[in-house]
Design a protein around this motif. Structure first.
Motif, PDB file in Angstrom:
ATOM      1  N   PRO A  49       0.840  -1.213   0.032  1.00 29.19           N
ATOM      2  CA  PRO A  49      -0.095   0.111   0.037  1.00 29.19           C
ATOM      3  C   PRO A  49       0.767   1.324  -0.044  1.00 29.19           C
ATOM      4  CG  PRO A  49      -0.878  -1.539   1.522  1.00 29.19           C
ATOM      5  CD  PRO A  49       0.412  -2.069   1.130  1.00 29.19           C
ATOM      6  N   LEU A  50       0.592   2.094  -0.750  1.00 29.88           N
ATOM      7  CA  LEU A  50       1.194   3.472  -1.176  1.00 29.88           C
ATOM      8  C   LEU A  50       0.036   4.514  -0.803  1.00 29.88           C
ATOM      9  CD1 LEU A  50       3.600   5.340  -1.869  1.00 29.88           C
ATOM     10  CD2 LEU A  50       2.594   5.157  -4.135  1.00 29.88           C
ATOM     11  N   GLY A  51       0.385   5.264   0.329  1.00 34.13           N
ATOM     12  CA  GLY A  51      -0.680   6.133   0.829  1.00 34.13           C
ATOM     13  C   GLY A  51      -0.555   7.497  -0.259  1.00 34.13           C
ATOM     14  N   TYR A  52       0.509   7.817  -0.548  1.00 32.99           N
ATOM     15  CA  TYR A  52       0.570   8.998  -1.318  1.00 32.99           C
ATOM     16  C   TYR A  52       1.996   9.093  -2.016  1.00 32.99           C
ATOM     17  CZ  TYR A  52       2.330  11.771   2.289  1.00 32.99           C
ATOM     18  OH  TYR A  52       3.030  12.530   3.312  1.00 32.99           O
ATOM     19  N   LEU A  53       1.931   9.901  -3.197  1.00 28.00           N
ATOM     20  CA  LEU A  53       3.432  10.213  -3.845  1.00 28.00           C
ATOM     21  C   LEU A  53       3.051  11.796  -4.087  1.00 28.00           C
ATOM     22  CD1 LEU A  53       6.075   9.682  -5.328  1.00 28.00           C
ATOM     23  CD2 LEU A  53       4.694   9.963  -7.666  1.00 28.00           C
ATOM     24  N   THR A  54       4.032  12.515  -3.672  1.00 26.88           N
ATOM     25  CA  THR A  54       3.918  14.153  -4.131  1.00 26.88           C
ATOM     26  C   THR A  54       4.957  14.581  -4.903  1.00 26.88           C
ATOM     27  OG1 THR A  54       2.874  14.463  -1.946  1.00 26.88           O
ATOM     28  CG2 THR A  54       3.676  16.269  -3.121  1.00 26.88           C
ATOM     29  N   GLU A  58      11.910  21.550  -6.653  1.00 28.44           N
ATOM     30  CA  GLU A  58      13.139  21.357  -5.731  1.00 28.44           C
ATOM     31  C   GLU A  58      13.341  22.579  -5.069  1.00 28.44           C
ATOM     32  OE1 GLU A  58      16.827  21.073  -4.254  1.00 28.44           O
ATOM     33  OE2 GLU A  58      16.428  22.373  -6.150  1.00 28.44           O
ATOM     34  N   GLY A  59      13.625  22.579  -3.858  1.00 33.65           N
ATOM     35  CA  GLY A  59      14.021  23.814  -2.989  1.00 33.65           C
ATOM     36  C   GLY A  59      12.860  24.479  -2.521  1.00 33.65           C
ATOM     37  N   SER A  60      11.681  24.067  -2.498  1.00 37.57           N
ATOM     38  CA  SER A  60      10.385  24.480  -1.832  1.00 37.57           C
ATOM     39  C   SER A  60       9.983  23.495  -0.798  1.00 37.57           C
ATOM     40  CB  SER A  60       9.275  24.890  -2.911  1.00 37.57           C
ATOM     41  OG  SER A  60       9.735  25.558  -4.250  1.00 37.57           O
ATOM     42  N   ALA A  61       9.056  24.074  -0.166  1.00 39.60           N
ATOM     43  CA  ALA A  61       8.559  23.206   1.129  1.00 39.60           C
ATOM     44  C   ALA A  61       7.400  22.115   0.434  1.00 39.60           C
ATOM     45  CB  ALA A  61       7.613  24.130   2.045  1.00 39.60           C
ATOM     46  N   ARG A  62       7.760  20.906   1.028  1.00 38.10           N
ATOM     47  CA  ARG A  62       6.782  19.737   0.520  1.00 38.10           C
ATOM     48  C   ARG A  62       5.229  20.266   0.718  1.00 38.10           C
ATOM     49  NH1 ARG A  62       5.775  14.393   3.092  1.00 38.10           N
ATOM     50  NH2 ARG A  62       7.399  15.281   4.556  1.00 38.10           N
ATOM     51  N   PRO A  63       4.523  20.192  -0.527  1.00 37.62           N
ATOM     52  CA  PRO A  63       2.986  20.533  -0.280  1.00 37.62           C
ATOM     53  C   PRO A  63       2.476  19.445   0.495  1.00 37.62           C
ATOM     54  CG  PRO A  63       3.587  19.902  -2.270  1.00 37.62           C
ATOM     55  CD  PRO A  63       4.678  19.827  -1.733  1.00 37.62           C
ATOM     56  N   VAL A  64       1.158  19.634   1.141  1.00 38.21           N
ATOM     57  CA  VAL A  64       0.488  18.766   1.861  1.00 38.21           C
ATOM     58  C   VAL A  64      -0.936  18.113   0.886  1.00 38.21           C
ATOM     59  CG1 VAL A  64       0.678  19.799   3.924  1.00 38.21           C
ATOM     60  CG2 VAL A  64      -1.048  20.579   2.550  1.00 38.21           C
ATOM     61  N   VAL A  65      -0.601  17.936  -0.493  1.00 40.65           N
ATOM     62  CA  VAL A  65      -1.349  17.430  -1.313  1.00 40.65           C
ATOM     63  C   VAL A  65      -0.674  16.252  -2.135  1.00 40.65           C
ATOM     64  CG1 VAL A  65      -2.653  19.590  -1.883  1.00 40.65           C
ATOM     65  CG2 VAL A  65      -0.614  19.000  -3.290  1.00 40.65           C
ATOM     66  N   SER A  66      -1.440  15.332  -2.589  1.00 41.88           N
ATOM     67  CA  SER A  66      -0.845  13.964  -3.303  1.00 41.88           C
ATOM     68  C   SER A  66      -0.973  14.275  -4.663  1.00 41.88           C
ATOM     69  CB  SER A  66      -1.666  12.776  -2.680  1.00 41.88           C
ATOM     70  OG  SER A  66      -2.763  12.815  -3.226  1.00 41.88           O
ATOM     71  N   THR A  67       0.235  13.695  -5.506  1.00 37.15           N
ATOM     72  CA  THR A  67       0.068  13.624  -7.090  1.00 37.15           C
ATOM     73  C   THR A  67      -0.454  12.274  -7.576  1.00 37.15           C
ATOM     74  OG1 THR A  67       2.235  14.822  -7.177  1.00 37.15           O
ATOM     75  CG2 THR A  67       1.464  13.710  -9.139  1.00 37.15           C
ATOM     76  N   LEU A  68      -0.378  11.390  -6.436  1.00 41.23           N
ATOM     77  CA  LEU A  68      -1.312  10.155  -6.944  1.00 41.23           C
ATOM     78  C   LEU A  68      -1.262   9.256  -5.560  1.00 41.23           C
ATOM     79  CD1 LEU A  68       0.521   7.587  -7.043  1.00 41.23           C
ATOM     80  CD2 LEU A  68       1.073   8.548  -9.363  1.00 41.23           C
ATOM     81  N   ALA A  93       7.600   9.715  -1.145  1.00 35.21           N
ATOM     82  CA  ALA A  93       6.687   8.768  -1.279  1.00 35.21           C
ATOM     83  C   ALA A  93       6.553   8.357   0.191  1.00 35.21           C
ATOM     84  CB  ALA A  93       7.031   7.378  -2.119  1.00 35.21           C
ATOM     85  N   ASN A  94       5.329   8.122   0.669  1.00 31.63           N
ATOM     86  CA  ASN A  94       5.277   7.550   2.119  1.00 31.63           C
ATOM     87  C   ASN A  94       5.534   6.110   2.420  1.00 31.63           C
ATOM     88  OD1 ASN A  94       2.859   6.760   1.286  1.00 31.63           O
ATOM     89  ND2 ASN A  94       1.933   7.097   3.134  1.00 31.63           N
ATOM     90  N   ALA A  95       5.818   5.483   1.427  1.00 27.89           N
ATOM     91  CA  ALA A  95       5.942   3.928   1.538  1.00 27.89           C
ATOM     92  C   ALA A  95       6.960   3.582   0.408  1.00 27.89           C
ATOM     93  CB  ALA A  95       4.657   2.975   1.613  1.00 27.89           C
ATOM     94  N   ASN A  96       7.445   2.395   0.325  1.00 27.77           N
ATOM     95  CA  ASN A  96       8.581   1.894  -0.627  1.00 27.77           C
ATOM     96  C   ASN A  96       7.679   1.770  -1.729  1.00 27.77           C
ATOM     97  OD1 ASN A  96      10.632   1.551   0.914  1.00 27.77           O
ATOM     98  ND2 ASN A  96      10.131  -0.539   1.877  1.00 27.77           N
ATOM     99  N   THR A  97       8.352   2.282  -3.050  1.00 27.66           N
ATOM    100  CA  THR A  97       7.930   2.207  -4.348  1.00 27.66           C
ATOM    101  C   THR A  97       9.029   2.553  -5.314  1.00 27.66           C
ATOM    102  OG1 THR A  97       6.226   3.082  -5.698  1.00 27.66           O
ATOM    103  CG2 THR A  97       7.489   4.543  -4.441  1.00 27.66           C
ATOM    104  N   TYR A  98       8.844   2.057  -6.670  1.00 23.84           N
ATOM    105  CA  TYR A  98       9.601   2.630  -7.579  1.00 23.84           C
ATOM    106  C   TYR A  98       8.894   3.923  -8.389  1.00 23.84           C
ATOM    107  CZ  TYR A  98      12.170  -1.527  -7.095  1.00 23.84           C
ATOM    108  OH  TYR A  98      12.966  -2.755  -6.512  1.00 23.84           O
TER     109      TYR A  98
END
Length: 109
Positions: A49-54, A58-68, A93-98
């Protein structure tokens, strides 16, 4: 389209979790340093299970939205328009993924 990133390479590479940076110009996919945003097809090949990828500039703060999201652990893709000011983007990625990023264009003045 051009493959800007494929974390499955080299063969046998481990999946990632957390943040990685992608140098889009350095990927050999062309482009220009004047690019203000990229058009990607982002595909994940999760190890469970992958909760989200964002994706974000680069260089900006990570947003609190997901790309998928791939909560079912399935191979999943989504189109993403990702701003940039440095020709680089970041991925989390919040979990292991390629991750596979295919670029199909960019916006520039």
């Amino acid at each position: 389209t051009c493959r800007a990133l494929d974390t499955r390479n080299p063969p046998g590479a481990p999946p990632f979790m957390g943040t990685i940076n992608v140098d889009v110009i350095g990927s050999g996919c062309g482009g220009t340093s004047a690019a203000q945003a990229y058009v990607f097809n982002a595909t994940v090949v999760p190890q469970g299970p992958l909760g989200y990828l964002t994706l974000w500039p680069e260089g900006s703060a990570r947003p609190v939205v997901s790309t998928l999201n791939a909560l079912d652990g399935a191979i999943t893709s989504n189109m993403a328009l990702v701003p940039t000011s440095t020709t680089e983007i970041s991925a989390f990625a919040n979990a292991n993924t390629y991750l596979i990023l295919d670029i199909s264009g960019y916006f520039a003045p």
